[in-house]
Each structure stands twice: as C-alpha cells, then as structure tokens.
Design an enzyme around this catalytic site. Structure first.
Site, PDB file in Angstrom:
ATOM      1  N   GLU A 241       4.465   4.031 -19.923  1.00  9.40           N
ATOM      2  CA  GLU A 241       3.923   2.608 -20.244  1.00  9.40           C
ATOM      3  C   GLU A 241       4.503   1.812 -19.519  1.00  9.40           C
ATOM      4  O   GLU A 241       5.622   1.268 -19.886  1.00  9.40           O
ATOM      5  CB  GLU A 241       3.977   2.832 -21.822  1.00  9.40           C
ATOM      6  CG  GLU A 241       2.934   2.185 -22.493  1.00  9.40           C
ATOM      7  CD  GLU A 241       3.120   0.515 -22.479  1.00  9.40           C
ATOM      8  OE1 GLU A 241       2.666  -0.029 -21.517  1.00  9.40           O
ATOM      9  OE2 GLU A 241       3.764   0.091 -23.422  1.00  9.40           O
ATOM     10  N   CYS A 275       4.016  -5.930 -23.324  1.00  7.66           N
ATOM     11  CA  CYS A 275       3.148  -5.227 -22.034  1.00  7.66           C
ATOM     12  C   CYS A 275       1.714  -5.622 -22.138  1.00  7.66           C
ATOM     13  O   CYS A 275       1.388  -5.994 -21.240  1.00  7.66           O
ATOM     14  CB  CYS A 275       3.451  -3.754 -22.315  1.00  7.66           C
ATOM     15  SG  CYS A 275       3.152  -2.934 -23.770  1.00  7.66           S
TER      16      CYS A 275
HETATM   17  P1  NDP Z   1      13.586  -1.219 -16.942  1.00  8.49           P
HETATM   18  O1  NDP Z   1      12.443  -0.948 -16.737  1.00  8.49           O
HETATM   19  O2  NDP Z   1      14.296  -1.001 -15.664  1.00  8.49           O
HETATM   20  O3  NDP Z   1      14.666   0.226 -17.903  1.00  8.49           O
HETATM   21  C1  NDP Z   1      15.649   0.193 -18.256  1.00  8.49           C
HETATM   22  C2  NDP Z   1      15.971   1.360 -18.959  1.00  8.49           C
HETATM   23  O4  NDP Z   1      15.592   2.742 -18.063  1.00  8.49           O
HETATM   24  C3  NDP Z   1      17.399   1.363 -19.335  1.00  8.49           C
HETATM   25  O5  NDP Z   1      17.520   2.090 -20.515  1.00  8.49           O
HETATM   26  C4  NDP Z   1      18.119   2.403 -18.172  1.00  8.49           C
HETATM   27  O6  NDP Z   1      19.121   3.391 -18.581  1.00  8.49           O
HETATM   28  C5  NDP Z   1      16.843   3.415 -17.961  1.00  8.49           C
HETATM   29  N1  NDP Z   1      16.702   3.882 -16.616  1.00  8.49           N
HETATM   30  C6  NDP Z   1      16.939   3.274 -15.519  1.00  8.49           C
HETATM   31  N2  NDP Z   1      16.602   4.144 -14.383  1.00  8.49           N
HETATM   32  C7  NDP Z   1      16.462   5.278 -14.978  1.00  8.49           C
HETATM   33  C8  NDP Z   1      15.852   6.689 -14.456  1.00  8.49           C
HETATM   34  N3  NDP Z   1      15.800   6.723 -12.998  1.00  8.49           N
HETATM   35  N4  NDP Z   1      15.690   7.433 -15.200  1.00  8.49           N
HETATM   36  C9  NDP Z   1      15.859   7.282 -16.607  1.00  8.49           C
HETATM   37  N5  NDP Z   1      16.097   6.266 -17.200  1.00  8.49           N
HETATM   38  C10 NDP Z   1      16.323   5.121 -16.314  1.00  8.49           C
HETATM   39  O7  NDP Z   1      13.938  -2.436 -17.776  1.00  8.49           O
HETATM   40  P2  NDP Z   1      14.824  -3.767 -17.542  1.00  8.49           P
HETATM   41  O8  NDP Z   1      15.072  -3.951 -18.892  1.00  8.49           O
HETATM   42  O9  NDP Z   1      15.732  -3.715 -16.544  1.00  8.49           O
HETATM   43  O10 NDP Z   1      13.410  -4.818 -17.186  1.00  8.49           O
HETATM   44  C11 NDP Z   1      12.859  -4.749 -16.019  1.00  8.49           C
HETATM   45  C12 NDP Z   1      11.588  -5.316 -16.402  1.00  8.49           C
HETATM   46  O11 NDP Z   1      10.783  -4.477 -16.788  1.00  8.49           O
HETATM   47  C13 NDP Z   1      11.379  -6.634 -16.954  1.00  8.49           C
HETATM   48  O12 NDP Z   1      11.558  -7.675 -15.951  1.00  8.49           O
HETATM   49  C14 NDP Z   1      10.127  -6.446 -17.552  1.00  8.49           C
HETATM   50  O13 NDP Z   1       9.045  -7.136 -16.775  1.00  8.49           O
HETATM   51  C15 NDP Z   1       9.575  -5.042 -17.652  1.00  8.49           C
HETATM   52  N6  NDP Z   1       9.589  -4.672 -18.951  1.00  8.49           N
HETATM   53  C16 NDP Z   1       8.270  -3.800 -19.634  1.00  8.49           C
HETATM   54  C17 NDP Z   1       8.310  -3.486 -20.544  1.00  8.49           C
HETATM   55  C18 NDP Z   1       7.207  -2.940 -21.153  1.00  8.49           C
HETATM   56  O14 NDP Z   1       6.822  -3.070 -22.416  1.00  8.49           O
HETATM   57  N7  NDP Z   1       6.404  -2.558 -20.349  1.00  8.49           N
HETATM   58  C19 NDP Z   1       9.566  -3.504 -21.616  1.00  8.49           C
HETATM   59  C20 NDP Z   1      10.714  -4.204 -21.085  1.00  8.49           C
HETATM   60  C21 NDP Z   1      10.720  -4.535 -19.894  1.00  8.49           C
HETATM   61  P3  NDP Z   1      20.577   3.245 -17.947  1.00  8.49           P
HETATM   62  O15 NDP Z   1      21.030   1.751 -18.002  1.00  8.49           O
HETATM   63  O16 NDP Z   1      21.314   4.285 -18.871  1.00  8.49           O
HETATM   64  O17 NDP Z   1      20.158   3.532 -16.427  1.00  8.49           O
END
Ligand code: NDP
Length: 468
Positions: A241, A275
């Site tokens: 999602e 989202c």
């Molecule tokens: P990310 O989408 O990058 O997700 C970060 C999470 O994913 C962390 O828990 C991280 O864990 C995990 N993760 C990262 N790489 C992997 C992988 N290869 N496999 C499994 N898990 C992984 O979120 P951010 O917080 O960095 O936000 C980035 C952008 O995402 C925001 O600017 C926003 O635009 C969007 N966003 C969208 C949302 C929605 O509802 N659709 C919600 C939040 C953000 P670990 O740290 O352990 O690697």
C-alpha cells in the site's frame, strides 16, 4: 514507557543499537529504543512459525472471542493509547482518540467476516470443495502516519485468516504499536503475534527471511519496490500500500459552502500525511474563486500547535525528513510562480510546524502538482474543460484514489469510470470503509486490502476433489 519487543509472548529488549523517538511538537526525546539484532528477528520468525502449527487450526469462534477481548482492552485504555499516539506522531489528541476508536471498530468489522468455502459440483459427478488456507508467517511493516490504525489493518485480517505475525513498526512511531501488541498478547497464544523494533536493516532482515510467507508493507513506492524485488528468490507474496497523488475534480454545479469543509478535511486529514488524502485539487473556473476563498478561510482558522494542547486543531508534521520535503515543495512552487493564499508560519524554535497551505497559480509540470507532498499543502489548479482535468488525473504514475464533486451524480459516475485509480469517491474523499476493497493501481500498490478481499490476501487455495 514500554520500549520492549515481544517475541514468543515474552518482553525483551533489543540487542543491537539504540535509536531515539522524538516528540514532533518540540523535538524532545520521549523514548530511547533498542533495535533487534538479526538473531532476534530470526527468533521472532521461528516463534511465529512454531505458533502457526496450532493457530492454523483454531476455531473461528475462538478467534472472535479473543478479538472481542482485545477490543474491550483497547477501549478501556483508549485515553492512554491516544496520548501515546499524539506524543510520538504529533496529531491533535481528538484525532488520536478517533484513531483508537476507529481501530477498535475496524477489528469488530473484521471479526464479523467469514472466510468462504466454495463447493463446486463437477460435471463428472464428483464434488470439489475449495478452501482458503492460511499462509503461515506474515511480516508486517507499518508506517508513521497512522501508527495505530494501519497496524490494525495489517494484523487483524492476517490473524483472522489464521496466520501468525511479526510486525516491525516505523522507527519514528513504535510506541503505540508496542502498546497494541502488548494488549494483543494478553489474549493470544504465545508466538502468534510478535514485534521487533529497529532502524535500518531490521525491516529488510524480516521481509527477506525464507520462512516468511508474505510481506505486507505500507509506505513509500521506493521501499515497496525494494521489498518486491527481494521477494523473488523465495516467491513470497507481497501486499503493498504505497503512495498516491489523488486528484479531486470539482465541477461547476457544486454548492461551495457545503463541499469546502469536506475538501479541506480530506486534503489536510492528519496534516495531509494520509496515503488516500486529496493531494491536488482541480476546480472549474466558474467556482474557482469562491472555493479557493472558502478553503483559505478554513485553513486560516486552524490553531496550529502541540497536539496535547486542547486548543490545537492542527499538529506538526511527524518528522524532520518529511517537514523538509514539504517545505522544499512549497519553496519550489513559489519559485515557479505559485501563489500562497493562506497565512504563513511564524517560525518556532522547535517542532515541525507548517500551517495548512494553499497554493494557486500552479499547473502540472511542477513538483507540488506532479509528486506526492504527504503534508499540509494543497495545490489548486483551475480548469475550463473537464477533459483536461481527466487527462491530468490519469497522467501520473500513481493510481490510489480520486474524487469527483458535483450535484449531477450521473455525470460524476461517468467521470469516475474514466479515472485510473483503485478508489473513486463522489462528493467525499479519503473516507475509507472496512467493507470495500482498497488498493492502488500503477505505482500505488499491489493487492486489495479491507473487506473479504483483504482477508483472502492472507490465504492460499486448496481444492479437495471428493469422489464417492
Ligand atoms: P519508507 O517507505 O522508506 O519505509 C521505512 C520502513 O520500511 C522502515 O520500517 C524500514 O525498516 C522498512 N524498510 C526499508 N527498506 C526495507 C526493505 N528492503 N525491506 C523491508 N523493510 C524495509 O518510509 P519513510 O518513513 O522513509 O518515508 C518515506 C516516504 O514514504 C515519505 O516521505 C512519504 O512520502 C511516504 N510514506 C507513505 C506512507 C503511506 O501511508 N503510503 C506512510 C509513510 C510514509 P528499517 O529501518 O529496519 O530498514
């Protein structure tokens, strides 16, 4: 403040590096959390795999009894949970209370669903029963915008379908998820629902584990793509999602006073960090001036501040990364001729505050219109031909949602059928239903959560051919 993980029903501290959880209202540290080591991630997956051996045969009645007890505890501890959400996420307390209550209601809806068994009378005379069997261990990776609600969306359909789980919440907002999983573990058998914490690498270690049958992820498209690409080796399923750039198309027959609060509410829901929020507004030229003025009045009436202050109606952005991203999108739009028609921020020393901001005199081709802002700024574009708005709606790599605003429901439905998105709302936006499939087209996701389709995401088919 509880910062423990829960593995196999036992609370444990992470064995790897620590990280800090900040209050976005003032940037003060509210908790220091220890990350899971890779070994602990493996232990959590093993615990879930072990628990699955019996959980997969639990009766529906037993699951419903457990869910009912969890809901009762959530309601009983609503104030404490809501306070935790506001502290770590930033949203005003009333919205956090809504998040908890809506989460409890959501679980009750899932509880009411039944996984079907299909019976086929084969022309040869035999009977075929098609069962939807659980998958096994599910890895759930949840974000920071609705930390309590989205983890409920992930966990309860998977559990109801008789899977076991390991969750990894966002490092920005782990506290309310720790609380939820602690409540769940009061009633679930050990190992059925585990939580690991971390920042950098823990999510990946979890999602790539060969004993994980499916990964469910809510977050950015980039990370979703990375998870999908890493799922190939073990052919595991993935539910994604991801982002959106939802359009709202306003036709010229609307009652501006009636729709303006609804448009404002959906564009700025959770400070725009949703989202399925309305992210670009296309307004017919006949009602453009009236609607932008009304929206500006609503924006300027917001009381921006710490979500724990009872006068606050609009909280901070959740984290510095997102705050800077939104600020740079606004600056870029202004540099390209965009006009801010709402009150500007008074700079505060601490806290990630941006007032709800409306930007006019913009068009496709600038980042604020073309990309997902995921924050409290809305670009408003004027159109004269509805075909131009439909073209703009579909001329994007996202396909999460969209909306059409009109008194002419027939025309609105016609336009809806031409929008390339998983959801279209008519005269509303972002009001999700637990009963309706929800998922993105194009780069917005994979799989349809919610409703029965949301449960079936966590099942596999088994056809039993019975010959007498
Ligand atoms: P990310 O989408 O990058 O997700 C970060 C999470 O994913 C962390 O828990 C991280 O864990 C995990 N993760 C990262 N790489 C992997 C992988 N290869 N496999 C499994 N898990 C992984 O979120 P951010 O917080 O960095 O936000 C980035 C952008 O995402 C925001 O600017 C926003 O635009 C969007 N966003 C969208 C949302 C929605 O509802 N659709 C919600 C939040 C953000 P670990 O740290 O352990 O690697």
């Amino acid at each position: 403040m509880n910062t423990n993980m829960l593995i196999n029903g036992i609370q444990v501290q992470g064995a790897a590096d620590t990280f800090e959880v900040l209050n976005p209202a003032n940037e003060q540290v509210i908790a220091t959390v220890a990350s899971a080591s890779v070994e602990q991630v493996n232990q959590a997956i093993q615990a879930a795999a072990q628990a699955f051996k019996t959980w997969q045969f639990i009766s529906d009645e037993e699951i419903n009894t457990i869910f009912t007890k969890i809901v009762a505890d959530i309601r009983h501890e609503q104030s404490e949970i809501a306070r935790l959400i506001t502290l770590e996420q930033g949203k005003p307390l009333a919205l956090a209370q809504f998040e908890v209550e809506a989460g409890a209601n959501w679980i009750e809806y899932i509880l009411s669903l039944n996984i079907p068994v299909e019976t086929i009378d084969d022309p040869s005379g035999k009977t075929i029963q098609v069962f939807n069997r659980p998958l096994g261990v599910i890895a759930s990776i949840t974000p920071w915008n609705w930390p309590f609600m989205i983890v409920i969306w992930h966990l309860f359909p998977a559990l109801k379908a008789k899977n076991c789980i390991v969750n990894k919440p966002s490092e920005y907002t782990p506290l309310s998820t720790i609380k939820l999983i602690e409540i769940m573990n009061r009633h679930l058998p050990q190992g059925v629902c585990n939580i690991v914490l971390g920042q950098g690498g823990v999510g990946q270690a979890l999602s790539e584990h060969p004993d994980v049958a499916k990964v469910t992820f809510t977050g950015s498209t980039r990370t979703g793509q990375s998870i999908l690409s890493h799922s190939v080796a073990s052919l595991k399923g993935v539910v994604l999602e991801l982002g959106g750039n939802d359009i709202g198309i306003v036709l010229n027959d609307v009652d501006v006073n009636e729709i303006a609060p609804r448009i404002f509410g959906s564009a700025f829901l959770n400070m725009g960090q949703t989202c399925a929020a309305l992210k670009r507004l296309y307004v017919h030229e006949d009602v453009y001036d009236q609607l932008t003025q009304k929206l500006a009045e609503l924006a300027d009436a917001q009381v921006v501040g710490d979500g724990l202050d009872e006068n606050t109606t609009f909280g901070p952005i959740q984290n510095r990364m997102q705050y800077q991203k939104v600020k740079s999108l606004i600056d870029d739009a202004v540099a390209q001729g965009g006009e801010i028609i709402t009150q500007q921020n008074q700079e505060t020393e601490k806290g990630y505050y941006i007032r709800p901001t409306l930007v006019t005199n913009v068009n496709a081709g600038i980042a604020l219109v073309d990309e997902e802002q995921f924050g409290p700024v809305l670009p408003i574009v004027k159109f004269s031909q509805v075909e131009d708005a439909i073209y703009a709606a579909n001329h994007t790599s996202f396909g999460l949602g969209g909306s059409v605003w009109s008194k002419d429901l027939e025309q609105a439905q016609q336009i809806s059928s031409r929008l390339e998105t998983g959801t279209v709302w008519i005269n509303s936006h972002s009001d999700l239903s637990p009963a309706a499939p929800f998922g993105g087209w194009k780069l917005s996701g994979l799989g349809y959560s919610f409703g029965l389709s949301g449960l079936l995401l966590f099942t596999k088919k088994q056809a039993i051919h019975i010959t007498k």
